[in-house]
Design a protein around this motif. Sequence first.
Motif, PDB file in Angstrom:
ATOM      1  N   GLU A   1       0.803  -1.224   0.000  1.00 43.48           N
ATOM      2  CA  GLU A   1       0.000   0.000   0.000  1.00 43.48           C
ATOM      3  C   GLU A   1       0.834   1.271   0.000  1.00 43.48           C
ATOM      4  OE1 GLU A   1      -3.299   0.022   2.789  1.00 43.48           O
ATOM      5  OE2 GLU A   1      -3.232  -2.168   2.925  1.00 43.48           O
ATOM      6  N   ASP A   2       2.088   1.165   0.376  1.00 42.75           N
ATOM      7  CA  ASP A   2       2.941   2.350   0.503  1.00 42.75           C
ATOM      8  C   ASP A   2       3.481   2.781  -0.862  1.00 42.75           C
ATOM      9  OD1 ASP A   2       4.576   4.388   1.316  1.00 42.75           O
ATOM     10  OD2 ASP A   2       5.848   3.151   2.635  1.00 42.75           O
ATOM     11  N   ALA A   3       3.204   4.020  -1.240  1.00 43.64           N
ATOM     12  CA  ALA A   3       3.664   4.547  -2.522  1.00 43.64           C
ATOM     13  C   ALA A   3       5.113   5.023  -2.466  1.00 43.64           C
ATOM     14  CB  ALA A   3       2.766   5.701  -2.964  1.00 43.64           C
ATOM     15  N   THR A   4       5.711   5.008  -1.283  1.00 38.67           N
ATOM     16  CA  THR A   4       7.070   5.502  -1.107  1.00 38.67           C
ATOM     17  C   THR A   4       8.069   4.347  -1.107  1.00 38.67           C
ATOM     18  OG1 THR A   4       6.279   7.348   0.220  1.00 38.67           O
ATOM     19  CG2 THR A   4       8.606   6.815   0.392  1.00 38.67           C
ATOM     20  N   ILE A   5       9.177   4.532  -1.824  1.00 33.41           N
ATOM     21  CA  ILE A   5      10.253   3.545  -1.847  1.00 33.41           C
ATOM     22  C   ILE A   5      11.479   4.158  -1.169  1.00 33.41           C
ATOM     23  CG2 ILE A   5      11.845   2.241  -3.310  1.00 33.41           C
ATOM     24  CD1 ILE A   5       9.689   2.115  -5.431  1.00 33.41           C
ATOM     25  N   THR A   6      12.050   3.454  -0.220  1.00 32.69           N
ATOM     26  CA  THR A   6      13.263   3.913   0.465  1.00 32.69           C
ATOM     27  C   THR A   6      14.449   3.117  -0.058  1.00 32.69           C
ATOM     28  OG1 THR A   6      12.020   4.468   2.469  1.00 32.69           O
ATOM     29  CG2 THR A   6      14.402   4.185   2.690  1.00 32.69           C
ATOM     30  N   ILE A   7      15.466   3.828  -0.552  1.00 32.62           N
ATOM     31  CA  ILE A   7      16.639   3.165  -1.105  1.00 32.62           C
ATOM     32  C   ILE A   7      17.919   3.799  -0.560  1.00 32.62           C
ATOM     33  CG2 ILE A   7      15.471   2.476  -3.228  1.00 32.62           C
ATOM     34  CD1 ILE A   7      16.789   4.812  -4.663  1.00 32.62           C
ATOM     35  N   ASN A   8      19.012   3.064  -0.674  1.00 28.96           N
ATOM     36  CA  ASN A   8      20.303   3.552  -0.221  1.00 28.96           C
ATOM     37  C   ASN A   8      20.781   4.705  -1.103  1.00 28.96           C
ATOM     38  OD1 ASN A   8      23.509   3.370  -0.403  1.00 28.96           O
ATOM     39  ND2 ASN A   8      22.885   2.553   1.595  1.00 28.96           N
ATOM     40  N   GLU A   9      21.486   5.661  -0.506  1.00 26.19           N
ATOM     41  CA  GLU A   9      21.956   6.828  -1.248  1.00 26.19           C
ATOM     42  C   GLU A   9      22.963   6.486  -2.340  1.00 26.19           C
ATOM     43  OE1 GLU A   9      23.713   9.351   1.667  1.00 26.19           O
ATOM     44  OE2 GLU A   9      25.164   7.853   2.345  1.00 26.19           O
ATOM     45  N   GLY A  10      23.561   5.299  -2.249  1.00 27.97           N
ATOM     46  CA  GLY A  10      24.525   4.883  -3.261  1.00 27.97           C
ATOM     47  C   GLY A  10      23.901   4.097  -4.410  1.00 27.97           C
ATOM     48  N   SER A  11      22.582   3.960  -4.424  1.00 30.92           N
ATOM     49  CA  SER A  11      21.907   3.154  -5.449  1.00 30.92           C
ATOM     50  C   SER A  11      22.251   3.615  -6.866  1.00 30.92           C
ATOM     51  CB  SER A  11      20.394   3.220  -5.246  1.00 30.92           C
ATOM     52  OG  SER A  11      20.014   2.617  -4.022  1.00 30.92           O
ATOM     53  N   PRO A  12      22.626   2.676  -7.751  1.00 33.32           N
ATOM     54  CA  PRO A  12      22.988   3.023  -9.127  1.00 33.32           C
ATOM     55  C   PRO A  12      21.903   3.768  -9.896  1.00 33.32           C
ATOM     56  CG  PRO A  12      23.781   0.834  -8.611  1.00 33.32           C
ATOM     57  CD  PRO A  12      22.922   1.266  -7.451  1.00 33.32           C
ATOM     58  N   VAL A  13      20.650   3.576  -9.521  1.00 29.90           N
ATOM     59  CA  VAL A  13      19.583   4.311 -10.213  1.00 29.90           C
ATOM     60  C   VAL A  13      19.750   5.812 -10.012  1.00 29.90           C
ATOM     61  CG1 VAL A  13      17.963   4.161  -8.257  1.00 29.90           C
ATOM     62  CG2 VAL A  13      17.094   4.524 -10.575  1.00 29.90           C
ATOM     63  N   LEU A  14      20.277   6.226  -8.867  1.00 30.40           N
ATOM     64  CA  LEU A  14      20.416   7.650  -8.556  1.00 30.40           C
ATOM     65  C   LEU A  14      21.608   8.292  -9.252  1.00 30.40           C
ATOM     66  CD1 LEU A  14      19.712   7.555  -4.709  1.00 30.40           C
ATOM     67  CD2 LEU A  14      18.112   8.125  -6.533  1.00 30.40           C
ATOM     68  N   HIS A  15      22.656   7.525  -9.482  1.00 35.15           N
ATOM     69  CA  HIS A  15      23.904   8.094  -9.995  1.00 35.15           C
ATOM     70  C   HIS A  15      24.168   7.760 -11.459  1.00 35.15           C
ATOM     71  CE1 HIS A  15      24.875   9.088  -5.833  1.00 35.15           C
ATOM     72  NE2 HIS A  15      24.422   7.885  -5.532  1.00 35.15           N
ATOM     73  N   TYR A  16      23.778   6.546 -11.870  1.00 38.58           N
ATOM     74  CA  TYR A  16      24.141   6.089 -13.208  1.00 38.58           C
ATOM     75  C   TYR A  16      22.931   5.718 -14.061  1.00 38.58           C
ATOM     76  CZ  TYR A  16      28.372   5.845 -10.453  1.00 38.58           C
ATOM     77  OH  TYR A  16      29.406   6.171  -9.590  1.00 38.58           O
ATOM     78  N   GLY A  17      21.740   6.039 -13.555  1.00 42.39           N
ATOM     79  CA  GLY A  17      20.532   5.835 -14.352  1.00 42.39           C
ATOM     80  C   GLY A  17      20.229   4.388 -14.672  1.00 42.39           C
TER      81      GLY A  17
END
Length: 345
Positions: A39-55
């Motif tokens: 039910e939660d629309a929010t995803i919590t991820i690590n700050e080093g996640s490749p999605v954040l830095h390398y797409g």
Amino acid sequence: MTQTVNLDWNNLGFNYMNLPYRYRAYFKDGEWQNAGLVEDATITINEGSPVLHYGQEAFEGLKAYRCKDGSVNLFRPDQNAKRLQKSCQRLLMPEVPTEMFIDALKQVVSANKEYIPPYGTGASLYLRPFIIGVGENIGVHPAEEYIFSIFAMPVGNYFKGGLTPTNFLASEYDRAAHKGTGQAKVGGNYAASLFPGQQAQQQGFSDCIYLDPIEHKKIEEVGSANFFAITKDGKFVTPDSPSILPSVTKYSLLYLAEHHFNMPVEETDIYIDELDHLAEAGACGTAAVISPIGGFQIGDKFHVFYSETEVGPVTKKLYDELVGIQFGDRKAPEGWIVKVDEAKL
């Protein structure tokens, strides 16, 4: 009869809506696990996640349609599953098996059944599957963990005006490079389109048309949709390029033009200085469905196709056939429609 929430179904637009349920699965230790509805629309991820830095991410888009008899159709979901798998291959991410992909879609549609727009409104339930690379990482290499999720929202037309011709501007920018990620549905391609798209809209156009990245002489894509045209001698044509996203809608139209309307079809080069042989043109995609192109601004020249105010007859015929199949009003080619379990609706 399934009860629906109280929304203005005829004026939805294309906007995010936080529905009660979404599907989520986690890839860890070499396998997908902990899959199911949340039910939660929010995803919590690590700050080093490749999605954040390398797409490192990919996504899809498809729809669920309420039929006249109350049942619900998914349109060619296996094709979206295959395209996501190819995107994952390109970005070194684990593939989501087709069976898992389709089952997840059914779960999300069933869980949010009251948000499926009623038959006759022209609206549908848009589904957004996506996969992201997550976990503790900072080097330029693939993630070791991934999240796959699907959320939904009821939508109307992507372009304002629906099946009404709008004008587009040829961009000096490139959407994607040949041998780049153009054939994968990944976020970087869309990030690159934000600035030129805004430029076009500020000048009064619906969006921009991208030309080939090598010579800027051939049409490739229309904003985030594929381009198609009808020649004056009745052929359905669409650009052929290694940097074009293979649209499920486009290939459906190619099939329908050839097999339902006996039209010659061709994926070919479409040069911007040879547009006079085109009678009609449009953009096509899951979100856009079909959006007729009235005019096309190329430098200081403005080219009008069929009309700036009226939809061409062949474009309208193809639109009616495609939408009729999606909503269950016309016979679909074998395997194109997957029914959501009616017992769960």
